[in-house]
Design an enzyme around this catalytic site. Sequence first.
Site, PDB file in Angstrom:
ATOM      1  N   PRO A  10     -21.939 -20.165  34.633  1.00 22.77           N
ATOM      2  CA  PRO A  10     -22.836 -19.027  34.435  1.00 22.77           C
ATOM      3  C   PRO A  10     -24.275 -19.402  34.110  1.00 22.77           C
ATOM      4  CG  PRO A  10     -21.289 -19.259  32.614  1.00 22.77           C
ATOM      5  CD  PRO A  10     -20.810 -20.167  33.700  1.00 22.77           C
ATOM      6  N   ASN A  11     -25.167 -18.633  34.683  1.00 24.14           N
ATOM      7  CA  ASN A  11     -26.615 -18.705  34.472  1.00 24.14           C
ATOM      8  C   ASN A  11     -27.278 -19.895  35.161  1.00 24.14           C
ATOM      9  OD1 ASN A  11     -26.761 -16.341  32.706  1.00 24.14           O
ATOM     10  ND2 ASN A  11     -25.643 -17.606  31.242  1.00 24.14           N
ATOM     11  N   ARG A  18     -34.963 -20.251  34.354  1.00 25.64           N
ATOM     12  CA  ARG A  18     -34.302 -20.060  33.060  1.00 25.64           C
ATOM     13  C   ARG A  18     -34.743 -21.143  32.066  1.00 25.64           C
ATOM     14  NH1 ARG A  18     -28.184 -22.201  31.999  1.00 25.64           N
ATOM     15  NH2 ARG A  18     -27.949 -21.225  29.971  1.00 25.64           N
ATOM     16  N   TYR A  23     -34.143 -26.596  30.806  1.00 29.13           N
ATOM     17  CA  TYR A  23     -33.400 -26.823  32.045  1.00 29.13           C
ATOM     18  C   TYR A  23     -34.274 -27.209  33.249  1.00 29.13           C
ATOM     19  CZ  TYR A  23     -29.648 -24.656  29.345  1.00 29.13           C
ATOM     20  OH  TYR A  23     -28.728 -24.367  28.370  1.00 29.13           O
ATOM     21  N   ASN A  72     -20.215 -28.355  36.113  1.00 29.27           N
ATOM     22  CA  ASN A  72     -20.989 -27.936  34.941  1.00 29.27           C
ATOM     23  C   ASN A  72     -20.519 -26.531  34.582  1.00 29.27           C
ATOM     24  OD1 ASN A  72     -22.772 -27.137  33.002  1.00 29.27           O
ATOM     25  ND2 ASN A  72     -24.620 -27.815  34.079  1.00 29.27           N
ATOM     26  N   ALA A  75     -21.907 -22.304  29.723  1.00 30.30           N
ATOM     27  CA  ALA A  75     -21.447 -21.792  28.426  1.00 30.30           C
ATOM     28  C   ALA A  75     -19.923 -21.790  28.301  1.00 30.30           C
ATOM     29  CB  ALA A  75     -22.001 -20.392  28.195  1.00 30.30           C
ATOM     30  N   HIS A  78     -17.775 -24.325  26.249  1.00 27.24           N
ATOM     31  CA  HIS A  78     -17.537 -24.225  24.809  1.00 27.24           C
ATOM     32  C   HIS A  78     -16.525 -23.145  24.435  1.00 27.24           C
ATOM     33  CE1 HIS A  78     -21.161 -26.530  25.219  1.00 27.24           C
ATOM     34  NE2 HIS A  78     -21.845 -25.493  25.653  1.00 27.24           N
ATOM     35  N   ASP A  85      -7.569 -25.906  31.347  1.00 26.69           N
ATOM     36  CA  ASP A  85      -6.223 -25.952  31.937  1.00 26.69           C
ATOM     37  C   ASP A  85      -6.278 -26.155  33.448  1.00 26.69           C
ATOM     38  OD1 ASP A  85      -5.030 -25.581  29.489  1.00 26.69           O
ATOM     39  OD2 ASP A  85      -4.360 -23.519  29.867  1.00 26.69           O
ATOM     40  N   GLU A  96     -17.798 -34.100  34.376  1.00 28.36           N
ATOM     41  CA  GLU A  96     -18.477 -32.967  33.720  1.00 28.36           C
ATOM     42  C   GLU A  96     -19.955 -33.329  33.555  1.00 28.36           C
ATOM     43  OE1 GLU A  96     -16.745 -32.201  29.881  1.00 28.36           O
ATOM     44  OE2 GLU A  96     -18.389 -30.894  29.244  1.00 28.36           O
ATOM     45  N   HIS A  98     -23.810 -31.936  32.179  1.00 30.71           N
ATOM     46  CA  HIS A  98     -24.690 -30.971  31.510  1.00 30.71           C
ATOM     47  C   HIS A  98     -26.126 -31.431  31.663  1.00 30.71           C
ATOM     48  CE1 HIS A  98     -21.313 -28.870  29.778  1.00 30.71           C
ATOM     49  NE2 HIS A  98     -20.796 -30.051  29.513  1.00 30.71           N
ATOM     50  N   ILE A  99     -26.973 -30.507  32.012  1.00 28.94           N
ATOM     51  CA  ILE A  99     -28.389 -30.819  32.214  1.00 28.94           C
ATOM     52  C   ILE A  99     -29.026 -31.205  30.882  1.00 28.94           C
ATOM     53  CG2 ILE A  99     -30.600 -29.813  32.922  1.00 28.94           C
ATOM     54  CD1 ILE A  99     -28.767 -27.951  34.761  1.00 28.94           C
ATOM     55  N   SER A 100     -28.737 -30.408  29.866  1.00 27.08           N
ATOM     56  CA  SER A 100     -29.281 -30.684  28.532  1.00 27.08           C
ATOM     57  C   SER A 100     -28.302 -31.556  27.746  1.00 27.08           C
ATOM     58  CB  SER A 100     -29.513 -29.362  27.789  1.00 27.08           C
ATOM     59  OG  SER A 100     -28.268 -28.711  27.540  1.00 27.08           O
ATOM     60  N   ARG A 105     -28.195 -30.014  20.296  1.00 28.77           N
ATOM     61  CA  ARG A 105     -28.565 -28.594  20.261  1.00 28.77           C
ATOM     62  C   ARG A 105     -27.744 -27.892  19.171  1.00 28.77           C
ATOM     63  NH1 ARG A 105     -28.624 -26.239  26.158  1.00 28.77           N
ATOM     64  NH2 ARG A 105     -29.745 -24.603  25.024  1.00 28.77           N
ATOM     65  N   ARG A 109     -22.349 -25.980  20.735  1.00 30.09           N
ATOM     66  CA  ARG A 109     -22.369 -26.685  22.029  1.00 30.09           C
ATOM     67  C   ARG A 109     -21.707 -28.063  21.956  1.00 30.09           C
ATOM     68  NH1 ARG A 109     -25.699 -23.339  25.185  1.00 30.09           N
ATOM     69  NH2 ARG A 109     -27.303 -22.350  23.931  1.00 30.09           N
TER      70      ARG A 109
HETATM   71  C1  DQA Z   1     -25.360 -26.492  29.989  1.00 27.49           C
HETATM   72  C2  DQA Z   1     -25.241 -26.535  28.460  1.00 27.49           C
HETATM   73  C3  DQA Z   1     -24.473 -25.334  27.954  1.00 27.49           C
HETATM   74  O1  DQA Z   1     -24.360 -25.396  26.533  1.00 27.49           O
HETATM   75  C4  DQA Z   1     -25.201 -24.055  28.311  1.00 27.49           C
HETATM   76  O2  DQA Z   1     -24.461 -22.934  27.894  1.00 27.49           O
HETATM   77  C5  DQA Z   1     -25.556 -23.974  29.763  1.00 27.49           C
HETATM   78  C6  DQA Z   1     -25.945 -25.185  30.472  1.00 27.49           C
HETATM   79  C7  DQA Z   1     -26.244 -27.628  30.533  1.00 27.49           C
HETATM   80  O3  DQA Z   1     -26.157 -27.910  31.722  1.00 27.49           O
HETATM   81  O4  DQA Z   1     -27.037 -28.204  29.783  1.00 27.49           O
HETATM   82  O5  DQA Z   1     -25.611 -22.888  30.318  1.00 27.49           O
HETATM   83  O6  DQA Z   1     -24.056 -26.671  30.534  1.00 27.49           O
END
Ligand code: DQA
Length: 143
Positions: A10-11, A18, A23, A72, A75, A78, A85, A96, A98-100, A105, A109
């Site tokens: 998501p997002n 964003r 990001y 990725n 959210a 978490h 599963d 896996e 994650h950009i950040s 943080r 997270r």
């Molecule tokens: C994220 C980190 C997550 O905590 C966050 O909810 C995201 C992006 C990242 O790529 O850094 O939406 O997965």
Amino acid sequence: MLNITIINGPNLNLLGKREPGIYGNESFEDFLVQLKQAFPQVNFTYFQSNVEGELVNAIQQYGFNQDGMILNPAAYTHTSVAIGDAIAAIPCEVVEVHISNIFNREEFRKISFVSGKVAGVIAGLGLSGYALAVAYFTGKENA
Ligand code: DQA
């Protein structure tokens, strides 16, 4: 050809717009063009959804027929037992990304329902984390 599926949660459809301080300024679509150029030996499939069940469906759909999966979950990392599963259910190796850096943080997270089920985790290196994950799979193919 190596078949790799990238799944974004998501997002991440808003990348570039964003919270650019966290990001970055680049959309994933633009980044994917560069990624395809950098790895011409890879056949990429890309899927993004804001809906948890659609992510589970995609993990199930691609998890039995791909050489590697880069995920990725955003959210849902978490919160989602269902995504954890789904990864446990598939034979495909998952990295896996994650950009950040989710470890410098907010406290929530630092919890991941996904990390315990995957081959490895890359966090905090921006979009280049996806390229490093692809390099892991291509390096494995050459090893
Ligand atoms: C994220 C980190 C997550 O905590 C966050 O909810 C995201 C992006 C990242 O790529 O850094 O939406 O997965």
